[in-house]
Design a protein around this motif. Structure first.
Motif, PDB file in Angstrom:
ATOM      1  N   SER A  10       0.831  -1.209   0.000  1.00 51.73           N
ATOM      2  CA  SER A  10       0.000   0.000   0.000  1.00 51.73           C
ATOM      3  C   SER A  10       0.863   1.257   0.000  1.00 51.73           C
ATOM      4  O   SER A  10       0.526   2.262  -0.628  1.00 51.73           O
ATOM      5  N   ILE A  11       2.006   1.201   0.709  1.00 53.52           N
ATOM      6  CA  ILE A  11       2.929   2.345   0.727  1.00 53.52           C
ATOM      7  C   ILE A  11       3.518   2.555  -0.670  1.00 53.52           C
ATOM      8  O   ILE A  11       3.573   3.688  -1.173  1.00 53.52           O
ATOM      9  N   VAL A  12       3.944   1.466  -1.297  1.00 54.50           N
ATOM     10  CA  VAL A  12       4.503   1.546  -2.651  1.00 54.50           C
ATOM     11  C   VAL A  12       3.457   2.094  -3.617  1.00 54.50           C
ATOM     12  O   VAL A  12       3.768   2.919  -4.491  1.00 54.50           O
ATOM     13  N   HIS A  13       2.209   1.668  -3.458  1.00 52.52           N
ATOM     14  CA  HIS A  13       1.114   2.164  -4.302  1.00 52.52           C
ATOM     15  C   HIS A  13       0.956   3.676  -4.139  1.00 52.52           C
ATOM     16  O   HIS A  13       0.795   4.414  -5.133  1.00 52.52           O
ATOM     17  N   GLU A  14       1.016   4.146  -2.884  1.00 54.03           N
ATOM     18  CA  GLU A  14       0.892   5.585  -2.620  1.00 54.03           C
ATOM     19  C   GLU A  14       2.076   6.352  -3.183  1.00 54.03           C
ATOM     20  O   GLU A  14       1.917   7.395  -3.844  1.00 54.03           O
ATOM     21  N   MET A 244      -6.075 -10.758  -1.924  1.00 52.19           N
ATOM     22  CA  MET A 244      -5.023 -10.479  -2.908  1.00 52.19           C
ATOM     23  C   MET A 244      -5.553  -9.605  -4.050  1.00 52.19           C
ATOM     24  O   MET A 244      -4.816  -8.803  -4.623  1.00 52.19           O
ATOM     25  N   THR A 245      -6.827  -9.732  -4.351  1.00 52.21           N
ATOM     26  CA  THR A 245      -7.437  -8.880  -5.386  1.00 52.21           C
ATOM     27  C   THR A 245      -7.444  -7.422  -4.939  1.00 52.21           C
ATOM     28  O   THR A 245      -7.191  -6.508  -5.735  1.00 52.21           O
ATOM     29  N   GLY A 250      -5.260  -2.119  -5.502  1.00 52.22           N
ATOM     30  CA  GLY A 250      -4.842  -0.949  -4.719  1.00 52.22           C
ATOM     31  C   GLY A 250      -5.990  -0.245  -4.020  1.00 52.22           C
ATOM     32  O   GLY A 250      -5.896   0.948  -3.709  1.00 52.22           O
ATOM     33  N   THR A 251      -7.070  -0.978  -3.740  1.00 54.57           N
ATOM     34  CA  THR A 251      -8.229  -0.380  -3.052  1.00 54.57           C
ATOM     35  C   THR A 251      -8.074  -0.566  -1.540  1.00 54.57           C
ATOM     36  O   THR A 251      -8.840  -1.300  -0.904  1.00 54.57           O
TER      37      THR A 251
END
Length: 589
Positions: A10-14, A244-245, A250-251
């Motif tokens: 989630s951090i990488v996504h942000e 995993m979905t 990234g939700t």
């Protein structure tokens, strides 16, 4: 509370949504294991925190201002040389591990564009921040150098080839597409609980997420793997696949779970955990806001505790000596209680001196001080005459009489010192910044408990004056709490008015607390909230039914020569409260 692979994802996504193309403006290293990187792109500024702390490792955007050392550490200067002015190309999470790799392009001293990797390994005590040359995969340097003496498995030193941390034979959960792959991926330990098998089999999945998978599948997480039937496997895979979905899309739902009964954080994650839904949940707009909220106070307190460790050790050693002194004084006092016995022996020897002979080891005489006139045996020193034995007992009597007074005086001094030093330890628990430590240190120098240390004059101006704590009660009354003895004196004798209310925990170390009255009036609610703060900022923190004395400030006074923070008071009343902040509705101002 785990910073697992899913939280890292989630951090990488942000970061990926905001950082590519950002220019590295400044790099600071406020702590030995922590970096703050200032970034800028298209008129927008970001401040990124990278921490390799063994207890609070993390990466996130931050708004917290930290004091930087006057002389930057060597690793900080090294990063400035290689990365400052460079741009972030991409952010990656290798193999869904707790690793974040920043791909950065910057010009070297020959003005050639080079690509480097700044790798943050978020792995507890093995956490590290490593700069790697992309072309050769050669380590340039790291915030923690790991030699062969520290680890025989993997060294992290300049010049060595960078390798990922040792694999644990786990599978990347994002690559599992069907039930057969899920079943084959599970570690075949048939006697282990299901949740343990799940987190032991897949990278990035913590025990917390493994329990969530079981909960959503309606499968008991503690039952052994061998107890599962085909239907259980199908339900577990369906639950696993759903989580995993969420990660792939990234939700994320950054959430913090709080136990209102204790006021403590239970856990955090970014998936929205159903098995923790009975706790109060606070959601955040981004993982960075979640991590900043969770770690800010914890990390600050831990670092302050480390910085005060030597001072605590010094004070604790002095306290131990004082406790031993009290114990020895008690023994002296017990011996001094024999004073009357020595006087009686001396009188009886004198009264019967004509009956005594030289070189006797003892003599039995009638005790005229006993109403029953019983016979008493008096030990004698055979080297002394009867008259000299009488004089010896009289001298011992006078010595014991003097000792009783002196022991009482010395005990009073020792108890006063113990109270003061225990108050210092309480103050050290409440430090929140370097200035708080400096105030306590200065006080201990002034009172003679520690020696003045050599200081760099250039650094002395960087220490800001700290302030006492200010709260607003739920019904609008101001409450002041001193964090150390100097602040205690300040709020009691300089800030408060004579008709304000002064509070302090009864008969133990604690902070002075002031409830600012409004035209001489206050509410019961404000009193209870101020008393709760006085209990929390004392030795009785987190205890129940803590006695808190309160009185008008005009009834509090300082004796001549008293140490900082030490006062006496009268005309007080006592209220009982719990020494924790659970459910307390005061606001810090």
């Amino acid at each position: 509370m785990a910073l697992d692979g899913i939280v890292v994802a989630s951090i990488v996504h942000e970061l990926t949504s905001l950082l590519p193309g950002n220019k590295i403006e400044k790099i600071h290293q406020p702590e030995a294991d922590e970096l703050i990187i200032a970034l800028r792109s298209q008129g927008k500024n970001h401040k990124l925190l990278l921490s390799s702390s063994s207890q609070h490792t993390r990466v996130h955007f931050t708004n917290v201002a930290k004091e930087n050392p006057s002389v930057p550490p060597v690793f900080c200067m090294f990063l400035r040389k290689h990365l400052q002015g460079g741009r972030i190309v991409s952010i990656e999470q290798p193999n869904f591990e707790r690793i974040i790799k920043f791909v950065i392009e910057s010009y070297d001293e020959l003005n050639i564009l080079k690509q480097k990797h700044l790798i943050v390994e978020l792995m507890g005590k093995h956490s590290n921040i490593i700069l790697v040359e992309a072309e050769t995969n050669r380590i340039l340097d790291s915030i923690k150098r790991v030699s062969f003496d520290v680890s025989r498995q993997r060294q992290v030193l300049p010049g060595l080839t960078y390798t990922l941390p040792p694999a644990q034979n786990k599978l990347n959960p994002l690559l599992i597409e069907n039930l057969d792959g899920f079943k084959e991926g599970l570690t075949p330990n048939m006697s282990s609980p299901v949740y343990k098998v799940i987190y032991s089999s897949f990278t990035g999945i913590s025990p917390l997420i493994a329990r969530e998978i079981c909960f959503n599948a309606n499968v008991s997480d503690d039952q052994p793997l061998l107890a599962l039937d085909e239907a259980d496997y199908q339900k577990l895979f369906h639950s696993f696949k759903n989580l995993m979905t969420i990660v792939k899309k990234g939700t994320f739902i950054p959430s913090l779970y709080i136990d209102d009964a204790t006021g403590k954080y239970v856990d955090f994650n970014v998936l929205g955990l159903n098995h923790l839904s009975y706790y109060r949940t606070e959601t955040y707009e981004s993982p960075s806001l979640l991590l900043e909220s969770f770690y800010q106070n914890k990390d600050s307190k831990e670092r302050m505790k480390q910085r005060t460790q030597d001072l605590r050790k010094n004070i604790s050693l002095k306290l131990e000596r004082l406790y031993n002194k009290i114990e020895n004084l008690e023994k002296d006092l017990k011996n001094a209680e024999k004073a009357e016995e020595c006087k009686v022996y001396g009188d009886l020897i004198t009264a019967n001196i004509h009956l005594l002979k030289d070189k006797e080891a003892a003599v039995s005489v009638i005790n005229y001080y006993d109403p029953d006139m019983k016979e008493i045996t008096i030990p004698l020193d055979q080297k002394l005459t009867p008259a000299q034995n009488a004089q010896k007992y009289f001298k011992q009597y006078n010595k014991y009489k003097t000792a009783v007074k002196e022991v009482a005086h010395q005990r009073e001094i020792a108890v006063e010192e113990i109270n003061y030093l225990e108050q210092i330890l309480i103050s050290l628990d409440h430090v929140t910044q370097l200035a708080d430590i400096e105030e306590i240190y200065t006080e201990l120098i002034e009172t003679g408990y520690v020696k003045k240390r050599a200081t760099n004059k250039k650094n002395t101006g960087n220490i800001k004056k700290t302030s006492y704590l200010k709260y607003l009660s739920s019904d609008g009354y101001e409450i002041y709490v001193g964090k150390n003895n100097k602040q205690n004196d300040e709020i009691t004798f300089k800030i408060s008015g004579k008709n304000d209310l002064w509070l302090h925990v009864k008969d133990m170390p604690g902070s002075h607390t002031i409830l600012k009255c409004q035209e001489g009036e206050y509410t019961d609610q404000a009193l209870l909230e101020a008393a709760t703060l006085a209990a929390y900022y004392s030795k009785a923190k987190n205890a129940t039914k803590v006695p808190i004395d309160y009185t008008l400030r005009k009834n509090v006074r300082k004796q001549s020569g008293a140490k900082p923070g030490m006062v006496i008071y009268d005309h007080f009343q006592t209220v009982y409260v719990d020494g924790d902040l659970a459910g307390l509705k005061v606001k810090e101002i």
